[in-house]
Scaffold this motif. Structure first.
Motif, PDB file in Angstrom:
ATOM      1  N   ASP A  28      44.533  44.794  40.081  1.00  0.00           N
ATOM      2  CA  ASP A  28      43.248  45.077  39.662  1.00  0.00           C
ATOM      3  C   ASP A  28      42.480  46.242  40.271  1.00  0.00           C
ATOM      4  O   ASP A  28      42.891  46.212  41.402  1.00  0.00           O
ATOM      5  CB  ASP A  28      42.479  43.846  39.670  1.00  0.00           C
ATOM      6  CG  ASP A  28      42.681  42.537  39.009  1.00  0.00           C
ATOM      7  OD1 ASP A  28      43.803  42.577  38.091  1.00  0.00           O
ATOM      8  OD2 ASP A  28      42.137  41.511  39.118  1.00  0.00           O
ATOM      9  N   HIS A  47      44.080  42.654  31.048  1.00  0.00           N
ATOM     10  CA  HIS A  47      43.287  41.978  31.819  1.00  0.00           C
ATOM     11  C   HIS A  47      41.668  41.975  31.327  1.00  0.00           C
ATOM     12  O   HIS A  47      40.514  42.513  32.100  1.00  0.00           O
ATOM     13  CB  HIS A  47      43.184  42.932  33.044  1.00  0.00           C
ATOM     14  CG  HIS A  47      42.723  42.212  34.290  1.00  0.00           C
ATOM     15  ND1 HIS A  47      41.412  42.112  34.972  1.00  0.00           N
ATOM     16  CD2 HIS A  47      43.305  41.073  35.084  1.00  0.00           C
ATOM     17  CE1 HIS A  47      41.337  41.255  35.855  1.00  0.00           C
ATOM     18  NE2 HIS A  47      42.387  40.517  36.135  1.00  0.00           N
ATOM     19  N   ASP A  50      44.670  34.491  39.389  1.00  0.00           N
ATOM     20  CA  ASP A  50      45.265  34.853  38.017  1.00  0.00           C
ATOM     21  C   ASP A  50      46.342  36.035  38.055  1.00  0.00           C
ATOM     22  O   ASP A  50      46.937  36.316  36.993  1.00  0.00           O
ATOM     23  CB  ASP A  50      44.049  35.437  36.943  1.00  0.00           C
ATOM     24  CG  ASP A  50      43.400  36.757  37.785  1.00  0.00           C
ATOM     25  OD1 ASP A  50      43.146  36.799  38.839  1.00  0.00           O
ATOM     26  OD2 ASP A  50      42.935  37.837  37.201  1.00  0.00           O
ATOM     27  N   HIS A  51      46.787  36.230  39.309  1.00  0.00           N
ATOM     28  CA  HIS A  51      48.108  37.200  39.312  1.00  0.00           C
ATOM     29  C   HIS A  51      49.105  36.511  39.918  1.00  0.00           C
ATOM     30  O   HIS A  51      50.293  36.991  40.126  1.00  0.00           O
ATOM     31  CB  HIS A  51      47.569  38.401  40.027  1.00  0.00           C
ATOM     32  CG  HIS A  51      46.592  39.107  39.360  1.00  0.00           C
ATOM     33  ND1 HIS A  51      47.029  40.272  38.723  1.00  0.00           N
ATOM     34  CD2 HIS A  51      45.226  39.044  38.988  1.00  0.00           C
ATOM     35  CE1 HIS A  51      45.734  40.798  38.004  1.00  0.00           C
ATOM     36  NE2 HIS A  51      44.972  40.134  38.515  1.00  0.00           N
ATOM     37  N   HIS A  81      48.204  41.233  44.025  1.00  0.00           N
ATOM     38  CA  HIS A  81      47.569  40.751  45.028  1.00  0.00           C
ATOM     39  C   HIS A  81      47.360  39.238  44.857  1.00  0.00           C
ATOM     40  O   HIS A  81      47.826  38.445  43.865  1.00  0.00           O
ATOM     41  CB  HIS A  81      45.954  41.563  44.947  1.00  0.00           C
ATOM     42  CG  HIS A  81      45.236  41.314  43.538  1.00  0.00           C
ATOM     43  ND1 HIS A  81      45.836  41.494  42.557  1.00  0.00           N
ATOM     44  CD2 HIS A  81      44.076  40.772  43.396  1.00  0.00           C
ATOM     45  CE1 HIS A  81      45.001  41.316  41.408  1.00  0.00           C
ATOM     46  NE2 HIS A  81      43.804  40.758  41.985  1.00  0.00           N
TER      47      HIS A  81
HETATM   48 ZN   LIG Z   1      42.550  39.752  37.993  1.00  0.00          ZN
END
Ligand SMILES: [Zn+2]
Ligand SMILES: [Zn+2]
Length: 301
Positions: free
Chosen positions: A210, A268, A64-65, A60
């Protein structure tokens, strides 16, 4: 298959935790799953042969990804990569990449084969000789998909020791395919059951980050050999997990237990926790084969 973890943090930068990035090796090729900021520097430090990355999956568009992705693609170009790269991710990702390249006056030196994910149903999105990739919807604040990667079962294996010297290669191929071989010259028959043994079983790695606690994913990830599931929070912050569409370690363990997976890997982690001891103990109360994902460690699937 082997999984090397490059990031176990979430959201904001943390001193000891990088953002999400996971390198899965399948038959000498790499699939990179998520690519948080700085991932290519971690690859440099750990001498990863990035030319082996053939496929990248992005779950997504939270930074942070994927904030490390455009940098990595640019570096591929600076290294004059010519081999095509398959990129799997949300539709808008391609627009973001094009925009960044356009405004920096850059082009890619290789073909980017983009496959857009959707967030509605389970689908097989990619297949090659060694690997199948499925995507499935997760529940998060923006459209997010999980990935299931299946390393296909290998063909039958030749028992080399008992095979005649200089046995013809086309005959070996036939044996690997499960056929018996009749030598055209001598008429001798080589039974498949004598000269081969079973190949490796298919292996399954499932990736869920997530996501809020979501039992809808159970049929898809059922009996995975390895499940990575986010565990941003612990029990004490379960309300926060619910509000931010994340999971607690206990919830991740519940998913692992009900999906009857072989092994669970947690990651995570929120910056509010200095260590993962509580995550581990709460998860272990539910599912015994739980591990805290450790950066740079290799996990066999
Ligand atoms: Zn994340
Ligand atoms: Zn997110």
């Amino acid at each position: 298959m082997e999984l090397q973890v490059f990031g176990v943090g979430s959201a904001t930068p943390q001193r000891n935790r990088n953002p999400s990035a996971f390198l899965l090796s399948v038959d000498n090729e790499y699939v990179l799953i998520d690519c948080g900021e700085g991932t290519q520097f971690r690859f440099l430090e750990h001498k990863v042969k990035t030319s082996r990355i053939k496929t990248i999956c992005i779950s997504h568009l939270h930074g942070d990804h994927y904030f490390g992705l455009v940098g990595l693609l640019s570096t591929f170009s600076l290294h004059h990569r010519t081999e095509p790269l398959t990129l799997i991710g949300p539709e808008a990702l391609l627009e973001i990449i094009h925009l960044q390249l356009f405004h920096s006056g850059s082009t890619l030196s290789f073909k980017l084969e983009f496959i857009a994910t959707q967030n509605v149903h389970v689908s097989k999105i990619f297949e090659n000789a060694a690997l199948e990739i499925y995507t499935f919807p997760l529940i998060h604040r923006i459209p997010t998909t999980g990935f299931k990667l299946i390393q296909k079962a290998s063909k039958r294996k030749i028992i080399k020791d008992i095979l005649p010297v200089n046995f013809p290669i086309p005959y070996i191929k036939m044996l690997k395919e499960g056929k018996d071989v009749k030598d055209e010259l001598t008429g001798e028959i080589f039974l498949n059951s004598t000269y081969t043994k079973e190949g490796n079983k298919a292996k399954v790695f499932s990736y869920c980050s997530d996501t809020a606690f979501n039992k809808d994913i159970l049929p898809v990830i059922f009996e995975s050999d390895l499940l990575y599931h986010e565990a941003t929070f612990t029990d004490v912050d379960s309300k926060r997990a619910e509000n931010t569409f994340h999971s607690t370690a206990r919830q991740a363990a519940l998913i692992a237990k009900e999906a009857n997976v072989s092994k669970l890997l947690l990651g995570h982690f929120s910056s509010r926790y200095g260590n993962e001891l509580t995550h581990l103990s709460e998860a272990l109360e539910v599912f015994s084969n739980t591990l805290i994902a450790e950066q740079y460690i290799l996990y066999t699937v």
